[in-house]
Write a protein that holds these residues in place. Structure first.
Motif, PDB file in Angstrom:
ATOM      1  N   GLY A 124       0.837  -1.192   0.000  1.00  0.00           N
ATOM      2  CA  GLY A 124       0.000   0.000   0.000  1.00  0.00           C
ATOM      3  C   GLY A 124       0.866   1.233   0.000  1.00  0.00           C
ATOM      4  O   GLY A 124       2.052   1.178   0.329  1.00  0.00           O
ATOM      5  N   GLY A 125       0.279   2.342  -0.402  1.00  0.00           N
ATOM      6  CA  GLY A 125       0.957   3.623  -0.306  1.00  0.00           C
ATOM      7  C   GLY A 125       1.822   3.965  -1.503  1.00  0.00           C
ATOM      8  O   GLY A 125       2.104   3.129  -2.376  1.00  0.00           O
ATOM      9  N   ALA A 126       2.223   5.231  -1.532  1.00  0.00           N
ATOM     10  CA  ALA A 126       3.086   5.766  -2.595  1.00  0.00           C
ATOM     11  C   ALA A 126       3.773   6.981  -1.994  1.00  0.00           C
ATOM     12  O   ALA A 126       3.113   7.982  -1.701  1.00  0.00           O
ATOM     13  N   LEU A 127       5.074   6.866  -1.764  1.00  0.00           N
ATOM     14  CA  LEU A 127       5.786   7.964  -1.101  1.00  0.00           C
ATOM     15  C   LEU A 127       6.522   8.847  -2.094  1.00  0.00           C
ATOM     16  O   LEU A 127       6.438  10.067  -2.024  1.00  0.00           O
ATOM     17  N   THR A 128       7.257   8.216  -3.008  1.00  0.00           N
ATOM     18  CA  THR A 128       8.128   8.986  -3.911  1.00  0.00           C
ATOM     19  C   THR A 128       7.584   9.007  -5.334  1.00  0.00           C
ATOM     20  O   THR A 128       8.222   9.533  -6.233  1.00  0.00           O
ATOM     21  N   VAL A 129       6.416   8.380  -5.526  1.00  0.00           N
ATOM     22  CA  VAL A 129       5.811   8.323  -6.863  1.00  0.00           C
ATOM     23  C   VAL A 129       4.342   8.732  -6.755  1.00  0.00           C
ATOM     24  O   VAL A 129       3.804   8.883  -5.649  1.00  0.00           O
ATOM     25  N   CYS A 130       3.689   8.890  -7.903  1.00  0.00           N
ATOM     26  CA  CYS A 130       2.269   9.260  -7.910  1.00  0.00           C
ATOM     27  C   CYS A 130       1.400   8.089  -7.455  1.00  0.00           C
ATOM     28  O   CYS A 130       1.842   6.944  -7.437  1.00  0.00           O
ATOM     29  N   GLY A 131       0.159   8.396  -7.128  1.00  0.00           N
ATOM     30  CA  GLY A 131      -0.796   7.365  -6.736  1.00  0.00           C
ATOM     31  C   GLY A 131      -1.381   6.648  -7.945  1.00  0.00           C
ATOM     32  O   GLY A 131      -1.052   6.958  -9.086  1.00  0.00           O
ATOM     33  N   ASN A 132      -2.266   5.671  -7.667  1.00  0.00           N
ATOM     34  CA  ASN A 132      -2.933   4.992  -8.777  1.00  0.00           C
ATOM     35  C   ASN A 132      -4.452   5.162  -8.778  1.00  0.00           C
ATOM     36  O   ASN A 132      -5.115   4.734  -9.717  1.00  0.00           O
ATOM     37  N   VAL A 133      -4.998   5.805  -7.727  1.00  0.00           N
ATOM     38  CA  VAL A 133      -6.432   6.129  -7.775  1.00  0.00           C
ATOM     39  C   VAL A 133      -6.666   7.640  -7.725  1.00  0.00           C
ATOM     40  O   VAL A 133      -7.784   8.101  -7.918  1.00  0.00           O
ATOM     41  N   SER A 134      -5.630   8.386  -7.413  1.00  0.00           N
ATOM     42  CA  SER A 134      -5.652   9.849  -7.503  1.00  0.00           C
ATOM     43  C   SER A 134      -4.200  10.238  -7.758  1.00  0.00           C
ATOM     44  O   SER A 134      -3.307   9.384  -7.660  1.00  0.00           O
ATOM     45  N   PRO A 135      -3.930  11.494  -8.061  1.00  0.00           N
ATOM     46  CA  PRO A 135      -2.530  11.851  -8.314  1.00  0.00           C
ATOM     47  C   PRO A 135      -1.597  11.511  -7.157  1.00  0.00           C
ATOM     48  O   PRO A 135      -0.400  11.345  -7.354  1.00  0.00           O
ATOM     49  N   CYS A 136      -2.143  11.348  -5.936  1.00  0.00           N
ATOM     50  CA  CYS A 136      -1.244  11.078  -4.817  1.00  0.00           C
ATOM     51  C   CYS A 136      -1.634   9.875  -3.963  1.00  0.00           C
ATOM     52  O   CYS A 136      -0.902   9.536  -3.032  1.00  0.00           O
ATOM     53  N   ALA A 137      -2.747   9.206  -4.254  1.00  0.00           N
ATOM     54  CA  ALA A 137      -3.189   8.124  -3.363  1.00  0.00           C
ATOM     55  C   ALA A 137      -3.168   6.764  -4.045  1.00  0.00           C
ATOM     56  O   ALA A 137      -3.569   6.627  -5.203  1.00  0.00           O
ATOM     57  N   GLU A 138      -2.703   5.779  -3.282  1.00  0.00           N
ATOM     58  CA  GLU A 138      -2.707   4.380  -3.730  1.00  0.00           C
ATOM     59  C   GLU A 138      -4.004   3.736  -3.249  1.00  0.00           C
ATOM     60  O   GLU A 138      -4.534   4.074  -2.192  1.00  0.00           O
ATOM     61  N   ALA A 139      -4.499   2.731  -3.991  1.00  0.00           N
ATOM     62  CA  ALA A 139      -5.841   2.181  -3.756  1.00  0.00           C
ATOM     63  C   ALA A 139      -6.059   1.638  -2.341  1.00  0.00           C
ATOM     64  O   ALA A 139      -7.066   1.966  -1.697  1.00  0.00           O
ATOM     65  N   ASN A 140      -5.157   0.812  -1.841  1.00  0.00           N
ATOM     66  CA  ASN A 140      -5.402   0.195  -0.532  1.00  0.00           C
ATOM     67  C   ASN A 140      -5.491   1.239   0.575  1.00  0.00           C
ATOM     68  O   ASN A 140      -6.330   1.142   1.477  1.00  0.00           O
ATOM     69  N   ILE A 141      -4.615   2.244   0.518  1.00  0.00           N
ATOM     70  CA  ILE A 141      -4.618   3.294   1.539  1.00  0.00           C
ATOM     71  C   ILE A 141      -5.839   4.191   1.332  1.00  0.00           C
ATOM     72  O   ILE A 141      -6.517   4.579   2.300  1.00  0.00           O
ATOM     73  N   ALA A 142      -6.138   4.505   0.067  1.00  0.00           N
ATOM     74  CA  ALA A 142      -7.271   5.388  -0.232  1.00  0.00           C
ATOM     75  C   ALA A 142      -8.600   4.769   0.212  1.00  0.00           C
ATOM     76  O   ALA A 142      -9.538   5.484   0.552  1.00  0.00           O
ATOM     77  N   ASN A 143      -8.655   3.447   0.243  1.00  0.00           N
ATOM     78  CA  ASN A 143      -9.907   2.790   0.646  1.00  0.00           C
ATOM     79  C   ASN A 143     -10.212   2.967   2.130  1.00  0.00           C
ATOM     80  O   ASN A 143     -11.356   2.792   2.547  1.00  0.00           O
ATOM     81  N   ASP A 144      -9.199   3.271   2.943  1.00  0.00           N
ATOM     82  CA  ASP A 144      -9.457   3.546   4.360  1.00  0.00           C
ATOM     83  C   ASP A 144      -8.249   4.275   4.982  1.00  0.00           C
ATOM     84  O   ASP A 144      -7.455   3.672   5.721  1.00  0.00           O
ATOM     85  N   PRO A 145      -8.114   5.573   4.675  1.00  0.00           N
ATOM     86  CA  PRO A 145      -6.954   6.321   5.196  1.00  0.00           C
ATOM     87  C   PRO A 145      -6.910   6.377   6.721  1.00  0.00           C
ATOM     88  O   PRO A 145      -5.821   6.356   7.322  1.00  0.00           O
ATOM     89  N   GLU A 146      -8.069   6.437   7.366  1.00  0.00           N
ATOM     90  CA  GLU A 146      -8.082   6.508   8.839  1.00  0.00           C
ATOM     91  C   GLU A 146      -7.499   5.220   9.432  1.00  0.00           C
ATOM     92  O   GLU A 146      -6.749   5.257  10.418  1.00  0.00           O
ATOM     93  N   ALA A 147      -7.858   4.094   8.839  1.00  0.00           N
ATOM     94  CA  ALA A 147      -7.303   2.811   9.315  1.00  0.00           C
ATOM     95  C   ALA A 147      -5.789   2.793   9.115  1.00  0.00           C
ATOM     96  O   ALA A 147      -5.038   2.356   9.996  1.00  0.00           O
ATOM     97  N   ALA A 148      -5.332   3.267   7.971  1.00  0.00           N
ATOM     98  CA  ALA A 148      -3.888   3.268   7.690  1.00  0.00           C
ATOM     99  C   ALA A 148      -3.153   4.127   8.718  1.00  0.00           C
ATOM    100  O   ALA A 148      -2.060   3.760   9.182  1.00  0.00           O
ATOM    101  N   ASN A 149      -3.738   5.250   9.116  1.00  0.00           N
ATOM    102  CA  ASN A 149      -3.088   6.100  10.127  1.00  0.00           C
ATOM    103  C   ASN A 149      -2.932   5.366  11.455  1.00  0.00           C
ATOM    104  O   ASN A 149      -1.907   5.508  12.134  1.00  0.00           O
ATOM    105  N   ILE A 150      -3.943   4.602  11.838  1.00  0.00           N
ATOM    106  CA  ILE A 150      -3.853   3.834  13.094  1.00  0.00           C
ATOM    107  C   ILE A 150      -2.709   2.826  13.009  1.00  0.00           C
ATOM    108  O   ILE A 150      -1.905   2.674  13.931  1.00  0.00           O
ATOM    109  N   VAL A 151      -2.605   2.165  11.868  1.00  0.00           N
ATOM    110  CA  VAL A 151      -1.564   1.139  11.698  1.00  0.00           C
ATOM    111  C   VAL A 151      -0.184   1.795  11.677  1.00  0.00           C
ATOM    112  O   VAL A 151       0.736   1.375  12.389  1.00  0.00           O
ATOM    113  N   PHE A 152      -0.020   2.858  10.886  1.00  0.00           N
ATOM    114  CA  PHE A 152       1.308   3.483  10.736  1.00  0.00           C
ATOM    115  C   PHE A 152       1.807   4.107  12.042  1.00  0.00           C
ATOM    116  O   PHE A 152       3.009   4.228  12.253  1.00  0.00           O
TER     117      PHE A 152
END
Ligand code: RIB
Ligand code: CA
Length: 318
Positions: free
Chosen positions: A154-182
């Motif tokens: 999941g994620g995209a740090l140094t490259v563009c996203g794949n569902v928006s210019p900056c977001a990757e699909a797995n993270i974009a599907n639940d950003p709040e959950a990803a924040n808890i994990v990270f």
């Protein structure tokens, strides 16, 4: 190594599951099903079917979350996802239903029990939205220090996203959950688009699986081929990148990637929602995530080819 895969089974999740089942150094003790490429229950169904097809009908599958945090209704796949993975998640390829059904125990309590049983020997590989993993860490925060590691796609740090210019699909599907994990302090490696976009599986290699005497060969080839012909970049290149298989491979062999440590956070507001970015406030304090920024793609591709060839009883074609 004891392995749990948290899948939104999907085409590349299917290849990741195949790689895990082909890897003798890891014992797959269970698969947990989350929404993403398909609805949660279809994800569970697909994982059960694939395990049976690949000769491991004994692998238990547990139901995880069926919707992003805070959502009122269960997730249903969007048309964009259906266009890439097919409505059944497996490229419209019909796979026989497994005899086994999902376990009664839910995925969250299964993962917590497994962490308490296996501790540092347990490796968790989430390759879908992080909703179930966030629920695990909320219910039992001690999982963060007890678990061996979490290697997530999941994620995209140094490259563009794949569902928006900056977001990757797995993270974009639940950003709040990803924040808890990270921010949990768990030992996490992020396998994002930074590295998965440098890997490749060709149409020819997938087609070669059809020579297998096992029914799984032709089915896996058709599943992968559908994705390669329907995902825009893959269609252009004559093959696809290997998101989820790279996460499994890195769990088996961390030396496949080079990582940098960063206190990672996910934007949750506005146009940047779903973006993975360094957190300025936690720069000196952590917790830190190991973000993969380089991959030895030829070595990964060789490992994938050798393992899948062995799984399908094919000669290794180098
Ligand atoms: O962005 C790629 C990820 O989204 C992969 O895990 C794919 O299976 C989908 O879940
Ligand atoms: Ca996935």
């Amino acid at each position: 190594m004891k392995l749990i895969l948290d899948l939104d089974t999907g085409v590349d999740d299917a290849l990741a599951l195949s790689l895990a089942l082909a890897s003798p150094e890891a014992e797959l003790i269970g698969v947990t099903a989350v929404f993403g490429n398909v609805a949660r229950d279809l994800s569970a169904r697909n994982s059960l079917a694939l395990c049976a097809l690949l000769g491991r009908p004994d692998v238990p599958v547990y139901r995880g979350c069926d919707r992003p945090r805070g959502a009122q209704e269960a997730y249903v796949a969007t048309q964009e996802v259906i266009d890439i993975h097919g409505a059944n998640g497996l490229g419209e390829v019909a796979t026989p239903d497994a005899e086994r059904v999902p376990e009664e125990q839910d995925a969250v309590s299964f993962i917590i029990d497994a962490v308490n049983t296996y501790g540092k020997d347990l490796v968790l590989v989430p390759t879908g939205p992080l909703t179930t993993i966030a629920a695990v860490l909320e219910r039992d925060p001690s999982v963060a220090e007890k678990i061996g590691k979490i290697v997530l796609m999941g994620g995209a740090l140094t490259v563009c996203g794949n569902v928006s210019p900056c977001a990757e699909a797995n993270i974009a599907n639940d950003p709040e959950a990803a924040n808890i994990v990270f921010s949990s302090g768990a030992p996490i490696t992020m396998i994002g688009l930074d590295v998965t976009h440098r890997t490749f599986l060709s149409l020819e290699e997938a087609a070669s699986w059809k020579s297998s005497s096992k029914p799984a060969g032709a089915l896996l080839a058709d599943i992968a081929t559908y994705y390669m012909l329907h995902e825009a970049a893959a269609r252009e290149r004559g093959g696809c990148v290997q998101h989820d298989p790279l996460a499994v491979a890195t769990a088996l062999d961390p030396s496949l990637v080079r990582t940098i440590e960063l206190p990672l956070q996910v934007d949750t507001e506005g146009a940047f929602r779903g973006r993975t970015i360094g957190c300025n406030e936690r720069l000196l304090t952590g917790p830190y995530v190991n973000v993969a920024v380089e991959v030895d793609a030829p070595r990964f591709e060789r490992l994938f080819r050798e393992r899948i060839s062995a799984l399908l009883d094919l000669p290794n074609n180098g």
